[in-house]
Motif scaffolding. Sequence first.
Motif, PDB file in Angstrom:
ATOM      1  N   LYS A 175       0.831  -1.198   0.000  1.00 51.19           N
ATOM      2  CA  LYS A 175       0.000   0.000   0.000  1.00 51.19           C
ATOM      3  C   LYS A 175       0.874   1.260   0.000  1.00 51.19           C
ATOM      4  O   LYS A 175       0.616   2.211  -0.743  1.00 51.19           O
ATOM      5  N   ARG A 176       1.921   1.258   0.856  1.00 47.44           N
ATOM      6  CA  ARG A 176       2.836   2.415   0.886  1.00 47.44           C
ATOM      7  C   ARG A 176       3.540   2.595  -0.463  1.00 47.44           C
ATOM      8  O   ARG A 176       3.671   3.718  -0.957  1.00 47.44           O
ATOM      9  N   GLN A 177       3.984   1.491  -1.059  1.00 42.38           N
ATOM     10  CA  GLN A 177       4.639   1.575  -2.372  1.00 42.38           C
ATOM     11  C   GLN A 177       3.672   2.114  -3.422  1.00 42.38           C
ATOM     12  O   GLN A 177       4.045   2.953  -4.250  1.00 42.38           O
ATOM     13  N   PHE A 178       2.443   1.635  -3.383  1.00 43.82           N
ATOM     14  CA  PHE A 178       1.439   2.111  -4.327  1.00 43.82           C
ATOM     15  C   PHE A 178       1.198   3.602  -4.160  1.00 43.82           C
ATOM     16  O   PHE A 178       1.138   4.350  -5.148  1.00 43.82           O
ATOM     17  N   GLU A 179       1.042   4.038  -2.909  1.00 51.33           N
ATOM     18  CA  GLU A 179       0.787   5.456  -2.660  1.00 51.33           C
ATOM     19  C   GLU A 179       1.948   6.321  -3.130  1.00 51.33           C
ATOM     20  O   GLU A 179       1.743   7.406  -3.696  1.00 51.33           O
ATOM     21  N   ALA A 180       3.200   5.845  -2.947  1.00 50.29           N
ATOM     22  CA  ALA A 180       4.370   6.599  -3.418  1.00 50.29           C
ATOM     23  C   ALA A 180       4.382   6.666  -4.944  1.00 50.29           C
ATOM     24  O   ALA A 180       4.632   7.736  -5.526  1.00 50.29           O
ATOM     25  N   LEU A 181       4.106   5.545  -5.578  1.00 50.25           N
ATOM     26  CA  LEU A 181       4.076   5.532  -7.049  1.00 50.25           C
ATOM     27  C   LEU A 181       2.950   6.401  -7.591  1.00 50.25           C
ATOM     28  O   LEU A 181       3.116   7.102  -8.596  1.00 50.25           O
ATOM     29  N   LYS A 182       1.814   6.378  -6.936  1.00 40.93           N
ATOM     30  CA  LYS A 182       0.688   7.206  -7.375  1.00 40.93           C
ATOM     31  C   LYS A 182       1.031   8.685  -7.241  1.00 40.93           C
ATOM     32  O   LYS A 182       0.725   9.490  -8.130  1.00 40.93           O
ATOM     33  N   ALA A 183       1.689   9.048  -6.133  1.00 40.18           N
ATOM     34  CA  ALA A 183       2.088  10.444  -5.947  1.00 40.18           C
ATOM     35  C   ALA A 183       3.085  10.854  -7.037  1.00 40.18           C
ATOM     36  O   ALA A 183       2.959  11.945  -7.618  1.00 40.18           O
ATOM     37  N   ASP A 184       4.060   9.981  -7.336  1.00 42.25           N
ATOM     38  CA  ASP A 184       5.011  10.266  -8.419  1.00 42.25           C
ATOM     39  C   ASP A 184       4.285  10.406  -9.754  1.00 42.25           C
ATOM     40  O   ASP A 184       4.595  11.307 -10.552  1.00 42.25           O
ATOM     41  N   ASN A 185       3.328   9.543  -9.986  1.00 43.16           N
ATOM     42  CA  ASN A 185       2.555   9.593 -11.230  1.00 43.16           C
ATOM     43  C   ASN A 185       1.775  10.899 -11.328  1.00 43.16           C
ATOM     44  O   ASN A 185       1.722  11.527 -12.391  1.00 43.16           O
ATOM     45  N   ASP A 186       1.170  11.317 -10.232  1.00 46.62           N
ATOM     46  CA  ASP A 186       0.423  12.575 -10.231  1.00 46.62           C
ATOM     47  C   ASP A 186       1.341  13.756 -10.526  1.00 46.62           C
ATOM     48  O   ASP A 186       0.980  14.672 -11.283  1.00 46.62           O
ATOM     49  N   VAL A 187       2.542  13.753  -9.935  1.00 47.06           N
ATOM     50  CA  VAL A 187       3.509  14.828 -10.185  1.00 47.06           C
ATOM     51  C   VAL A 187       3.901  14.835 -11.658  1.00 47.06           C
ATOM     52  O   VAL A 187       3.949  15.898 -12.305  1.00 47.06           O
ATOM     53  N   LEU A 188       4.184  13.650 -12.204  1.00 46.58           N
ATOM     54  CA  LEU A 188       4.572  13.565 -13.621  1.00 46.58           C
ATOM     55  C   LEU A 188       3.433  14.014 -14.532  1.00 46.58           C
ATOM     56  O   LEU A 188       3.688  14.692 -15.544  1.00 46.58           O
ATOM     57  N   LYS A 189       2.206  13.680 -14.189  1.00 43.28           N
ATOM     58  CA  LYS A 189       1.063  14.125 -14.998  1.00 43.28           C
ATOM     59  C   LYS A 189       0.947  15.641 -14.990  1.00 43.28           C
ATOM     60  O   LYS A 189       0.707  16.268 -16.032  1.00 43.28           O
ATOM     61  N   SER A 190       1.106  16.249 -13.813  1.00 40.57           N
ATOM     62  CA  SER A 190       0.996  17.716 -13.752  1.00 40.57           C
ATOM     63  C   SER A 190       2.155  18.374 -14.511  1.00 40.57           C
ATOM     64  O   SER A 190       1.953  19.380 -15.203  1.00 40.57           O
TER      65      SER A 190
ATOM     66  N   LYS B 293       1.362  18.183 -18.178  1.00 44.11           N
ATOM     67  CA  LYS B 293       0.374  19.192 -18.591  1.00 44.11           C
ATOM     68  C   LYS B 293       1.036  20.564 -18.750  1.00 44.11           C
ATOM     69  O   LYS B 293       0.759  21.292 -19.701  1.00 44.11           O
ATOM     70  N   LYS B 294       1.908  20.900 -17.793  1.00 44.63           N
ATOM     71  CA  LYS B 294       2.605  22.185 -17.883  1.00 44.63           C
ATOM     72  C   LYS B 294       3.453  22.260 -19.140  1.00 44.63           C
ATOM     73  O   LYS B 294       3.455  23.277 -19.846  1.00 44.63           O
ATOM     74  N   LEU B 295       4.153  21.197 -19.435  1.00 45.00           N
ATOM     75  CA  LEU B 295       5.001  21.169 -20.629  1.00 45.00           C
ATOM     76  C   LEU B 295       4.157  21.242 -21.898  1.00 45.00           C
ATOM     77  O   LEU B 295       4.537  21.919 -22.872  1.00 45.00           O
ATOM     78  N   GLN B 296       3.021  20.554 -21.906  1.00 48.34           N
ATOM     79  CA  GLN B 296       2.138  20.613 -23.082  1.00 48.34           C
ATOM     80  C   GLN B 296       1.620  22.031 -23.305  1.00 48.34           C
ATOM     81  O   GLN B 296       1.567  22.507 -24.442  1.00 48.34           O
ATOM     82  N   THR B 297       1.254  22.708 -22.218  1.00 48.29           N
ATOM     83  CA  THR B 297       0.779  24.089 -22.389  1.00 48.29           C
ATOM     84  C   THR B 297       1.909  24.999 -22.849  1.00 48.29           C
ATOM     85  O   THR B 297       1.689  25.897 -23.664  1.00 48.29           O
ATOM     86  N   GLN B 298       3.138  24.762 -22.361  1.00 45.11           N
ATOM     87  CA  GLN B 298       4.276  25.563 -22.813  1.00 45.11           C
ATOM     88  C   GLN B 298       4.541  25.341 -24.295  1.00 45.11           C
ATOM     89  O   GLN B 298       4.809  26.295 -25.041  1.00 45.11           O
ATOM     90  N   VAL B 299       4.440  24.083 -24.762  1.00 47.97           N
ATOM     91  CA  VAL B 299       4.653  23.779 -26.180  1.00 47.97           C
ATOM     92  C   VAL B 299       3.565  24.449 -27.013  1.00 47.97           C
ATOM     93  O   VAL B 299       3.862  25.028 -28.083  1.00 47.97           O
ATOM     94  N   LEU B 300       2.331  24.399 -26.571  1.00 44.57           N
ATOM     95  CA  LEU B 300       1.246  25.039 -27.283  1.00 44.57           C
ATOM     96  C   LEU B 300       1.454  26.555 -27.377  1.00 44.57           C
ATOM     97  O   LEU B 300       1.228  27.179 -28.430  1.00 44.57           O
TER      98      LEU B 300
END
Length: 164
Positions: free
Chosen positions: A134-149, A152-159
């Motif tokens: 569960k702890r590993q999952f939560e850490a990976l999910k947090a990393d995934n959320d950071v990477l997603k955000s 999105k920032k990079l996509q808006t910068q490219v646009l």
Amino acid sequence: MAFLPATADSMFRTHEDNHFPTSSPQDFHGVSDFLMRRSMSFSGMDRAEELQPDDDGSDDGSQMMLGEKKRRLNLEQVKALEKSFELGNKLEPERKMQLARALGLQPRQIAIWFQNRRARWKTKQLEKDYDVLKRQFEALKADNDVLKSQNKKLQTQVLLLLLF
């Protein structure tokens, strides 16, 4: 063989009164024994145990008397059993007999205590493994959320760069 539901009055009718053959209690002699053996075999008991209905399943000849209360282990017995469990959670017959003599218990009680203790140990291990995962999952999910955000920032910068 099909069994037909019988009411009290239909069991005593003559064959001429009924289109179905009549049944008497003697016709079903042994059926309840067969059904009991069959239900016990599905519950995990083997053939040898089925054929000994008055045996309580103990391997040391001890049987609890009717109305006799199950005795709790005292603190010293539990501590000794716990210490023995730490040395090894499997119980050889010789070790079981030694523990039984040393603690003043029946060998069957020792075997059942070890079986129950292994089950509790397994449950605790599963809980620990679950917590780690569960702890590993939560850490990976947090990393995934950071990477997603960040994505999105990079996509808006490219646009924005493409538009200007």
